[in-house]
Structures are given as structure tokens and as C-alpha cells.
Write a protein that holds these residues in place. Structure first.
Motif, short mmCIF file in Angstrom:
data_model
loop_
_atom_site.label_atom_id
_atom_site.label_comp_id
_atom_site.label_asym_id
_atom_site.label_seq_id
_atom_site.Cartn_x
_atom_site.Cartn_y
_atom_site.Cartn_z
N UNK A 116 0.84 -1.19 0.00
CA UNK A 116 0.00 0.00 0.00
C UNK A 116 0.89 1.25 0.00
N UNK A 117 0.52 2.24 -0.83
CA UNK A 117 1.30 3.47 -0.94
C UNK A 117 1.10 4.34 0.30
N UNK A 118 2.16 5.05 0.72
CA UNK A 118 1.96 6.03 1.78
C UNK A 118 1.03 7.14 1.28
N UNK A 119 0.34 7.79 2.18
CA UNK A 119 -0.64 8.81 1.82
C UNK A 119 0.00 9.93 0.98
N UNK A 120 1.24 10.27 1.27
CA UNK A 120 1.87 11.38 0.56
C UNK A 120 2.27 11.01 -0.86
N UNK A 121 2.24 9.75 -1.21
CA UNK A 121 2.57 9.34 -2.57
C UNK A 121 1.31 9.32 -3.45
N UNK A 122 0.16 9.52 -2.86
CA UNK A 122 -1.09 9.49 -3.62
C UNK A 122 -1.27 10.80 -4.39
N UNK A 123 -1.68 10.73 -5.66
CA UNK A 123 -1.83 11.96 -6.46
C UNK A 123 -2.81 12.97 -5.85
N UNK A 124 -3.84 12.50 -5.20
CA UNK A 124 -4.80 13.44 -4.62
C UNK A 124 -4.24 14.13 -3.37
N UNK A 125 -3.17 13.58 -2.78
CA UNK A 125 -2.53 14.29 -1.68
C UNK A 125 -1.90 15.57 -2.21
N UNK A 126 -1.32 15.49 -3.42
CA UNK A 126 -0.76 16.68 -4.05
C UNK A 126 -1.86 17.71 -4.30
N UNK A 127 -3.04 17.27 -4.73
CA UNK A 127 -4.17 18.18 -4.94
C UNK A 127 -4.56 18.85 -3.62
N UNK A 128 -4.55 18.08 -2.54
CA UNK A 128 -4.86 18.61 -1.21
C UNK A 128 -3.87 19.71 -0.82
N UNK A 129 -2.58 19.45 -1.01
CA UNK A 129 -1.55 20.43 -0.65
C UNK A 129 -1.66 21.67 -1.54
N UNK A 130 -1.85 21.46 -2.82
CA UNK A 130 -1.97 22.59 -3.75
C UNK A 130 -3.18 23.46 -3.41
N UNK A 131 -4.26 22.84 -2.99
CA UNK A 131 -5.45 23.61 -2.60
C UNK A 131 -5.16 24.46 -1.36
N UNK A 132 -4.45 23.90 -0.40
CA UNK A 132 -4.12 24.66 0.81
C UNK A 132 -3.15 25.80 0.51
N UNK A 133 -2.14 25.53 -0.31
CA UNK A 133 -1.15 26.56 -0.67
C UNK A 133 -1.82 27.68 -1.47
N UNK A 134 -2.68 27.31 -2.41
CA UNK A 134 -3.36 28.33 -3.21
C UNK A 134 -4.28 29.19 -2.33
#
Length: 112
Positions: A1-19
Motif C-alpha cells: 500500500x502506498x503512503x498517503x503522501x505518494x497518492x496523487x490526490x494528496x498533491x491536490x490537497x496540498x496545492x489547494x491549501x497553498x493556493x
């Protein structure tokens, strides 16, 4: 199982917070500069001359990109809360960043 931070939607989550943070920092400055139109038009003219510089145009591209990312990220979050998701839908949600880049890139090409 992939770590949560390797999931593509985790990047979307971070980008939404940064934006969201970038927009929250930009808005007070934006209103402050707009107040010059009413109180000190000569300062507004100086600022507008400054805003014609290429690095400011690049920053405007970033701002429009963050705005588009934040809008599509918010729509993604609402869809995640209210709709059942399949694997292809998750891919489409990640593609929202590409749409945001297209919108902001179009804006950038018009102001350069």
C-alpha cells in the motif's frame, strides 16, 4: 500500500491549501492598492507603472493559476464529499490542475 503522501490526490490537497494561503495573503494587498485609486491616485499610477514589469506579469500568472487551482480544488472537495468516486473520476480530478494551468496560461499570454 502506498503512503498517503505518494497518492496523487494528496498533491491536490496540498496545492489547494497553498493556493488558499496565497490568495489570503494577496487579497489585503490588493485592497490596499485599490484604495490608492480613491485616496492617492499618484501612488496608484506609480504602482501601475511598476506592475508593467515582466516579473510582475509572471507573478500575475501565478496568482491566476492559484485562483484557478483553488476553484477547481474546491469543486473537487465538494464532489468528494457528495459523490461516489471511481478510479477514472479520481484521474479527472487530478486533471483539474491541468485545466487551471491552461486558464492561467491563457491569461498570462494575453497580458505579456
Amino acid at each position: 500500500m502506498k503512503p498517503a503522501r505518494a497518492h496523487p490526490l494528496w498533491f491536490a490537497f496540498v496545492l489547494h491549501r497553498v493556493s488558499g494561503l496565497a490568495l489570503a495573503l494577496f487579497l489585503p494587498v490588493h485592497f490596499w492598492v485599490l484604495s490608492y485609486a480613491l485616496t492617492q491616485p499618484e501612488k496608484l499610477n506609480r504602482f501601475l507603472n511598476f506592475a508593467d514589469q515582466p516579473f510582475v506579469k509572471l507573478a500575475e500568472f501565478g496568482l491566476v493559476f492559484f485562483l484557478a487551482v483553488h476553484i477547481f480544488g474546491g469543486l473537487r472537495l465538494m464532489a468528494m464529499e457528495w459523490l461516489p468516486w471511481s478510479a477514472p473520476q479520481k484521474t479527472l480530478a487530478a486533471g483539474a490542475v491541468s485545466i487551471a494551468f491552461l486558464i492561467s496560461g491563457t491569461f498570462f499570454l494575453q497580458v505579456v
